[in-house]
Design an enzyme around this catalytic site. Sequence first.
Site, PDB file in Angstrom:
ATOM      1  N   GLY A 130       0.884  -1.380   0.020  1.00 33.59           N
ATOM      2  CA  GLY A 130       0.060  -0.005   0.298  1.00 33.59           C
ATOM      3  C   GLY A 130       0.842   1.296   0.062  1.00 33.59           C
ATOM      4  O   GLY A 130       2.008   1.152  -0.475  1.00 33.59           O
ATOM      5  N   SER A 131       0.344   2.233   0.648  1.00 31.24           N
ATOM      6  CA  SER A 131       0.890   3.523   0.664  1.00 31.24           C
ATOM      7  C   SER A 131       2.508   3.528   1.263  1.00 31.24           C
ATOM      8  O   SER A 131       3.208   4.535   1.142  1.00 31.24           O
ATOM      9  CB  SER A 131       0.198   4.610   1.083  1.00 31.24           C
ATOM     10  OG  SER A 131      -1.122   4.755   0.557  1.00 31.24           O
ATOM     11  N   THR A 132       2.843   2.687   2.000  1.00 29.98           N
ATOM     12  CA  THR A 132       3.982   2.661   2.506  1.00 29.98           C
ATOM     13  C   THR A 132       5.011   2.463   1.560  1.00 29.98           C
ATOM     14  O   THR A 132       6.223   2.932   1.718  1.00 29.98           O
ATOM     15  CB  THR A 132       4.364   1.337   3.519  1.00 29.98           C
ATOM     16  OG1 THR A 132       4.214   0.070   2.867  1.00 29.98           O
ATOM     17  CG2 THR A 132       3.435   1.478   4.752  1.00 29.98           C
ATOM     18  N   PHE A 133       4.704   1.836   0.437  1.00 27.86           N
ATOM     19  CA  PHE A 133       5.433   1.942  -0.845  1.00 27.86           C
ATOM     20  C   PHE A 133       6.102   3.159  -1.309  1.00 27.86           C
ATOM     21  O   PHE A 133       7.078   3.491  -2.059  1.00 27.86           O
ATOM     22  CB  PHE A 133       4.935   1.003  -2.057  1.00 27.86           C
ATOM     23  CG  PHE A 133       6.071   0.633  -2.857  1.00 27.86           C
ATOM     24  CD1 PHE A 133       6.944  -0.413  -2.714  1.00 27.86           C
ATOM     25  CD2 PHE A 133       6.044   1.231  -4.145  1.00 27.86           C
ATOM     26  CE1 PHE A 133       7.766  -0.802  -3.611  1.00 27.86           C
ATOM     27  CE2 PHE A 133       7.169   0.818  -5.098  1.00 27.86           C
ATOM     28  CZ  PHE A 133       8.035  -0.180  -4.767  1.00 27.86           C
ATOM     29  N   LYS A 134       5.219   4.228  -0.910  1.00 27.66           N
ATOM     30  CA  LYS A 134       5.728   5.778  -1.292  1.00 27.66           C
ATOM     31  C   LYS A 134       7.053   5.954  -0.857  1.00 27.66           C
ATOM     32  O   LYS A 134       7.572   6.771  -1.207  1.00 27.66           O
ATOM     33  CB  LYS A 134       4.487   6.628  -0.969  1.00 27.66           C
ATOM     34  CG  LYS A 134       3.445   6.586  -1.729  1.00 27.66           C
ATOM     35  CD  LYS A 134       1.807   7.337  -1.136  1.00 27.66           C
ATOM     36  CE  LYS A 134       0.843   6.807  -1.842  1.00 27.66           C
ATOM     37  NZ  LYS A 134      -0.469   7.407  -1.094  1.00 27.66           N
TER      38      LYS A 134
END
Lengths: 499, 471
Positions: free
Chosen positions: A223-227
């Site tokens: 999810g957004s942790t990949f940002k």
Amino acid sequence: MNRALLKISLACLAMFVLLLLNMNYVQAFEAGKLAAEPGNIRVFDEQFSYQRGAIIAAGDGTNLKIAESRLIKGTDTYQRYYPQGEMYAPVTGYDTIYSKSGVEQSENSLLAGTSPQLAVHNFTALLTGKQKQGATVELTISPAAQEAAYKALSANTGGHAAGLVAIDPSTGAILALASYPSFNPNELTTFDGTTLNKVDHRLLTERSQPLLNRATQVTLPPGSTFKIVTSSAAFSTGKVANPSATIPAPTVLTLPNGHLLHNDDDEVCGDGNPQIIEAFYLSCDTAFGELGMKLTAPVLRDYASKFGMNQALSVPIPVVPSVLPEGPGWTDPSLTAYTAIGQYNDAVTPLQEAMLAAAIANHGKLMRPYLVQQVLGPGLSVISSHQPSVLSQAVSAPVANDIQQMMYQVTHNPGGTAYATAGPGVTGSIIIDGKTGTAQNGPNNTGLNDAVFTCFVPASGSGSSPIAVGVMVQGGGYGADAAAPLAVAVIKAYLAAHP
Amino acid sequence: MSFTADIDQPVPLPRGRRGAELLMLAFALAVVLFAFAAVGLGLRGKLPAGLPVDVLVFAVIMLAGHLAVRRFAPYADPLLLPLAALLNGLGLVMIYRLAESGRNGNPGLQVTDMSTSATTTQLMYTGVGALAMVAVLVLISQPRVLQRYTYTLGALGLVLLALPAMLPDSHSVVNGAKVWIIFGSFSVEPGEFARLALAVFFAGYLVTKRDALALAGRRVLGIDLPRARDLGPVLLAWAASLLILIFETDIGTSALFFGMFIAMLYIATQRTSWVLIGVSLFVAGSWLTALLFSHVMERFTVWLHPFQGANPTGIAFQPVQGLEGIAFGGIFGTGLGQGQPYHTPLVQSDFIFTAFGEELGLVGVMALLLVFGLLVQRGLRAALAAKDPFSKLLVGGLSFVLALQIFVIVGGVSGLIPLTGVTTPFLSEGGSSLVASWILVGLLIRVSDSARRPAPQPIQEEGMTQVVRAA
């Protein structure tokens, strides 16, 4: 005739020399290999006739036994016992009469005393008439962090399956490795094959899959942790100059293939052209989707690898690789937009989540994660001791600093996704920098969202960052709500034990 | 210095060294006694109940053997009897240990299929063996006495060798090897005795024919080939060994038989070409039979890939258990009675060496191999010292075949060469092998005695006619 007889004598001598050499080869050099042959009945029968080494959680400076062998009264047989039961099961694994897992498996030759490293000890024991004994394995696990982790995971609302890993960013030492639901390894130490098969069958067929180690064996979309990875690539390649640089962030992003990428709940992201730091703490999908397309998939993959993805890892228990796989059409920009926000085909373990935060916390330098601090021979002499090593330089120190600033805002800006659950309001004097992730799931994203949170306590003064945590709750919902509190609980407990 | 000073001194007679033999025998008996005790302590923490009687009986048998040597072969090599006694005793100890597996509260996978009276039976065969050795010493006062029976023994040997092949399987097959003669509870492996008889035949035959066989024929590649017409006996022996291989499914006996013949041919003629021809014939024969008969090919598969696929639990189960047993013993072994040799099927027979490897470790088997090596070396020494060519050939051949037998079985069970079923001399359970081994020792003692016996001393100095003291 005597000359011929002398030659015959030489032939006899040669035969005996060959036999002697071969016996030396088999009994001295090949013995270990033959002992490790699957189905070696003798090794099987002997394994419970002497004391196997203990496994100790030594991360808090005190020794907590998490696995030991106890003599069964009135017999000369030892049985394995796990004093901490299911809390440490993902670490210890089990040791049954048929198979092993976890540290029991990965450190088996040392625990069993068959490792060549223990040859001198075994020889001394033989000469002094002492019984053979396995080596003690000391782990980096902090009992405080592990207990907090397991309690937090098992208390998560909804009872969702979850995994959590805490790492010391400066060394790579794994401080906690928890998985829920877990199993009680003591149920598997029976010598009765029928009972064992029954328990084994039950554990294997249970819907909640308690034997599955969620911390290292299950990958979910980040999810957004990949940002964090996407931003790292953007700063490192110069596509975005610094956290204050602005990037386009439409409410709806129309992808090249015609699909529409929305922000969560169709929220507006700043003024539509926010600074990247704002897009980060608000976690705008459109901004990072577009940024990802600009960076292209191979570059994202390259940076994912720098953070430890796309490679096999053993710590020394085996870890399923976290991946950003190359597949047919994987460079399609429409898909890359999803990859950049951790939604398409990237999949990671909680350990990998912890490594993302740990790399940033340690100024971009990712240390190789490890579980075994040292091995002690019988008599407690040190057989081997772990030397921390660098797995990779994920990003440069200035880029790590930029990312850290952005992660700080996630928990400290009132608009940040984790302000309410990991911000100063709940952590008090402890500073936590983090990133939430809420990964959509199922066909047409109709499944429950996976909650993800990765965070660390930044270095203060001249010290180094004490802890980084990655946690994933399968179907838990929002990362900020379902995952962040678990990480906070672990950090609080660990810092209380390590003031 | 005056040369005449010594003339009137009697020439000192070589000493028989029977005292040294007795001392070494006592040492061997002590080793056996302690090993027996160690088995009991290792198995159950106390001394075996049968220990005093068994060791006493064994000691009496060996001491009787010593007395017989003292009486009938006073100049014999003093090492031969103690070495054989040590090996025989250790074999007894191991058979006792294996027969106890799973019995009387002792550890074991399941109750062993060995007879409860295995130790007593083996002890009885020890007595028969010692008796056979004494009979050899009494009946064969001079090695050359045997030479008279060259062809009789040759015929006997061939009959013994061929007999199992003629008999129906129910009277000749044990564990897949058709090398037995079985009538009721009586069974004998005639090949063990055939080898001795044929050794005498080869020695007698080669002594008379060796000059012809040594004649050079054509010279090819620097090697003198024998004349074509002299190839007959070699081809005959080769054919016989192949027949054994095919009809008795026994590569081991075949290899020993042919190996002994080639070695004796070489000793007799000193022609390397015979060795080359022999070895090539044997390799070609084995290769041919391997292609034609699955059981021979299977041996090669097991040797090369013991751990592949289903082999460890299938065709290679026994060798794999043997190998894992040896490896389990490691350098120092588990200690007598404390290993798990009972996992290996029929460990008391062809695989007994692996039981020693497991419980005595590398140090133990190296010692055992050195004892065997010493026995072979003393035999070869007797051959070197022997005064007549017949004795040289006989004892040289027998010593070589003893070494070859140890090489074949120990190398087989430890994975050095393909496994072929032959017994381990003195150690394996079974009467035929033990009695034949003792007969062999009897022959070695007899030849070493006549080799070391001092030359007849003239009683009076003068005259053309001398009266000598007959030996």
